[in-house]
Design an enzyme around this catalytic site. Sequence first.
Site, short mmCIF file in Angstrom:
data_model
loop_
_atom_site.label_atom_id
_atom_site.label_comp_id
_atom_site.label_asym_id
_atom_site.label_seq_id
_atom_site.Cartn_x
_atom_site.Cartn_y
_atom_site.Cartn_z
N GLY A 1 33.65 38.51 43.23
CA GLY A 1 35.02 38.86 43.56
C GLY A 1 35.16 39.36 44.97
CB SER A 2 38.14 40.57 46.81
OG SER A 2 38.64 41.50 45.85
CB VAL B 1 30.54 39.60 37.63
CG1 VAL B 1 30.37 39.80 36.13
CG2 VAL B 1 31.80 40.30 38.12
CE LYS C 1 34.44 43.30 38.47
NZ LYS C 1 35.93 43.35 38.52
CG ASP D 1 44.74 40.33 41.38
OD1 ASP D 1 45.47 39.39 41.75
OD2 ASP D 1 43.54 40.42 41.70
#
Length: 471
Positions: A13-14, A18, A33, A138
């Site tokens: 992710g940003s 993960v 994560k 989001d």
Amino acid sequence: MASWVRGRCIGRGSFGTVCLGFHKRTGEVFAVKSVDTASCLPHQIESLENEIRILRSLPPSPHVVAYLRDDVTSSDGPAKMTCRNLHMEYVPGGTAADLAARRGGKFSDVDEAVVRSQARCVVSALQQLHSRGIVHCDVKGTNILVGQDPRSAKLADFGSAIRIGESGDSIAPRGSPLWMAPEVIRGECQGPTSDVWSLGCAVVEMVTGRPPWEDHGVVDTLSRIGYSSEIPEYPAQLSKQGRDFLDKCLRRDPEARWSCDRLLQHPFLQKDAMADSSPRGVLDWVSSEIEEDEEEDGGDEVGVNSNSISDEDVADARARIGKLSSRRGANWESEGWTVVRRNRECEREAEEEAGTSSQYRETSGVELGNGSGIVEYSNFSGMLLATEAQCNSSSSSGDGSEEEGGGGYLAVGEKGMGFYSSRGAVALLLHYYCHCLLRILSRNILLLFCYFTFSRFSSSTENWCVHDRSA
């Protein structure tokens, strides 16, 4: 020493990666994560801590990825790292965005059923969040995890989530720009209605496999989303109910969007909803027309037109379909034969009281004509049995006298059916057996004729040959 082992990376992710995690003692598989606290930017660790805090506060839900635990680990290798870890439930089916991309632009009724079920799961998750004062901020295809059954989905990635009122009325936009609501782009507010807009964008993505807006550069795209009158284009392959659902989500005025409570009542999210294209069978009862009721007394309640189909009607329809798919057949008039009358007075009474179809009453014994098999006595339940029906009123006999409550038999054949007295049934059977006998004789009489003719011809030929030799 850590009690678990890190496996392969399954997502990035940003603000973190993960990976799969495996518990050394129990063998439990989960998702981890992680953020490297030494090399990450401040907002990255803040996002992970925010997600841990939000997930900790949520009760277990079948529609939200489950929080398991969190910890800090350090590696002992040459490249020493200290990682902040969030342990979550592992959902093996990938993301809704991945599933849509694998369709390659193809979309069928089966795919719509999957999208409808996934959307129902996401709306249920958002309803739970909003009821607890949490905004996800989001919602998009990559943050919707799909289970082994593609119809089940869980909302994930709470790094951008906020509690209502934490940041005041004016906020810095959170989330992914192509899924943001217009008021979020303008920096006005971000609340539950903003999640509803993002939900509509996610449904467009789940159908088309592409973001809801075409990216023409940051300035142009954000200007179109935040300051124009445009909305994302509704997919043409989506049903009328689906497009109506998007209309309830993708309204530029936040006050005009439906809440999650109301969206859960929309026909598109109903479990037994059918496609609203052309009917495929007589049981396609769901109306494709969806209208809003007029507001009365300043209220904002909006209703949806739907046919009043009870649970008993649904169960009865399913039972009838089950009979059609079996070998036993189905009786669409009733569960069994009603009383059969022999005279016209009884017929009229039966029609008024029991509603027996006229095709079961008007076939006479002469017209029965079962030429392919012996007469069957049946009640259409798939079992052969003799049925004797008594006429409660008097019926006239052939000699002008009346028979009180005369009995008889209902004969059902492949070409018709009729009701007979005992004498009539015997006559019918005798007629049938005579017919069978004549048919057997007619098949063999030609063979007998040919046999005798050939025998005489052979005898004459033999005598002629013997006479010729003696000459």
